[in-house]
Design an enzyme around this catalytic site. Structure first.
Site, PDB file in Angstrom:
ATOM      1  N   ARG A 166      11.643  -1.788   8.537  1.00  0.00           N
ATOM      2  CA  ARG A 166      11.895  -1.930   7.106  1.00  0.00           C
ATOM      3  C   ARG A 166      11.552  -3.350   6.697  1.00  0.00           C
ATOM      4  O   ARG A 166      12.006  -4.317   7.307  1.00  0.00           O
ATOM      5  CB  ARG A 166      13.359  -1.606   6.788  1.00  0.00           C
ATOM      6  N   PHE A 197      -2.040   6.263   2.431  1.00  0.00           N
ATOM      7  CA  PHE A 197      -1.828   4.954   1.802  1.00  0.00           C
ATOM      8  C   PHE A 197      -1.811   3.781   2.774  1.00  0.00           C
ATOM      9  O   PHE A 197      -1.618   2.643   2.372  1.00  0.00           O
ATOM     10  CB  PHE A 197      -0.543   4.942   0.969  1.00  0.00           C
ATOM     11  N   LYS A 219      10.292   0.113  -3.010  1.00  0.00           N
ATOM     12  CA  LYS A 219      10.265   1.374  -3.756  1.00  0.00           C
ATOM     13  C   LYS A 219      11.040   1.209  -5.055  1.00  0.00           C
ATOM     14  O   LYS A 219      12.075   0.553  -5.101  1.00  0.00           O
ATOM     15  CB  LYS A 219      10.850   2.512  -2.915  1.00  0.00           C
ATOM     16  N   LYS A 224       4.942   6.799  -6.009  1.00  0.00           N
ATOM     17  CA  LYS A 224       5.727   7.207  -4.841  1.00  0.00           C
ATOM     18  C   LYS A 224       5.728   8.739  -4.818  1.00  0.00           C
ATOM     19  O   LYS A 224       6.343   9.378  -5.656  1.00  0.00           O
ATOM     20  CB  LYS A 224       7.165   6.685  -4.915  1.00  0.00           C
TER      21      LYS A 224
END
Length: 290
Positions: free
Chosen positions: A185, A114, A191, A43
């Site tokens: 979302r 990504f 994460k 991340k």
């Protein structure tokens, strides 16, 4: 390399704001998701940037005007999703660069790609292949293809998270195999971080005890109305010229105290793509008040 005149032309010709919808992550919770077989990557602690073939935009649709030499070998017929990044523990640096009209500063920046939102109905593996094929052919000078590793289980997550944290990184992202690019979302993207992160509104300042001309701490307000102070993480420059009142900042913390305030809050930087504070989700209250 483009001149300042070229840079200003780019700013004139490209819209300052467009509608953008990106895939957003939920927080990984131990025991809730079996990560085996998911795609894992670092991340990056940068600024989220959506490339629409002409310009970078924040997830709220505000333009980041990169110089033409930075974007000249990015695809014109592909949308990309990634992070503008200058290095671990340098979030404030990249946030400052994307706000300024100083093209020479972009020499330090790399665009870590990504995902490919224009292929939203295709599985993640197909989207990644499309990006890799382009990178292998075009070899863009200021962009990097984010390599994803197949996760073998929870122990693999823990080991990789420790490795990234030890290097000064922020955490991990894991993606469900075969997942589509949902412009919301989604629990197909998680994460994993050692600390929680949230956004607060600057409402005032507390002077430094050693020098009243410097800021000792920011007085901030959470989305739920609770107020607290953030002093840790402020640089000398921040203490001389702190974020203005009504600015949204990002801070990180370990957990909530019994009163619901962040424990050991640390300043991360100004949040340039948000206009309101946002509290962290799924935080367990584990600490007593001081």
């Amino acid at each position: 390399m483009a001149t300042g005149e070229d840079y200003e032309r780019v700013r004139r010709d490209i819209p300052q704001h467009i509608k953008v919808s990106v895939l957003l992550a939920h927080k990984y919770q131990d025991g809730e998701t079996n990560p085996t077989g998911w795609w894992m990557s670092e991340k990056y602690d940068g600024v989220r940037a959506y490339w629409n073939g002409r310009c970078f935009y924040s997830r709220s649709g505000n333009a980041f005007y990169a110089p033409s030499w930075f974007t000249e070998d990015l695809p014109k017929d592909m949308d990309l999703d990634g992070e503008l990044f200058v290095g671990r523990k340098k979030f404030q640096s990249i946030a400052s660069i994307v706000k300024k009209s100083e093209p020479q500063l972009w020499e330090k920046v790399r665009y870590y790609v990504f995902d490919a939102p224009h292929l939203e109905e295709q599985p993640f593996e197909t989207r990644m292949k499309a990006i890799k094929d382009y990178f292998d052919k075009a070899k863009p000078g200021y962009a990097k293809f984010v390599v994803h590793e197949k996760c073998t289980g929870s122990d693999h997550v823990d080991k990789e998270l420790k490795r990234i944290i030890d290097l000064g990184g922020e955490g991990l992202m894991i993606r469900e195999p075969g997942s589509k690019y949902e412009r919301k979302r989604s629990k197909t993207l998680l994460k994993i971080k050692k600390f929680h992160e949230a956004e607060a509104l600057v409402i005032g300042y507390e002077p430094s005890k050693s020098n009243k001309d410097l800021t000792g701490a920011l007085k901030v307000q959470m989305a739920n109305g609770k107020e607290f102070k953030v002093g840790t993480g402020l640089s000398k420059k921040d203490r001389k010229s702190p974020p203005k009142v009504e600015t949204i900042i990002t801070y990180k913390f370990q957990e909530y105290t019994n009163s619901g305030k962040p424990r050991f809050p640390t300043y991360v930087g100004i949040r340039i793509d948000m206009t309101e504070p946002k509290d962290a989700e799924g935080v367990v209250t584990e600490a007593t008040d001081d």
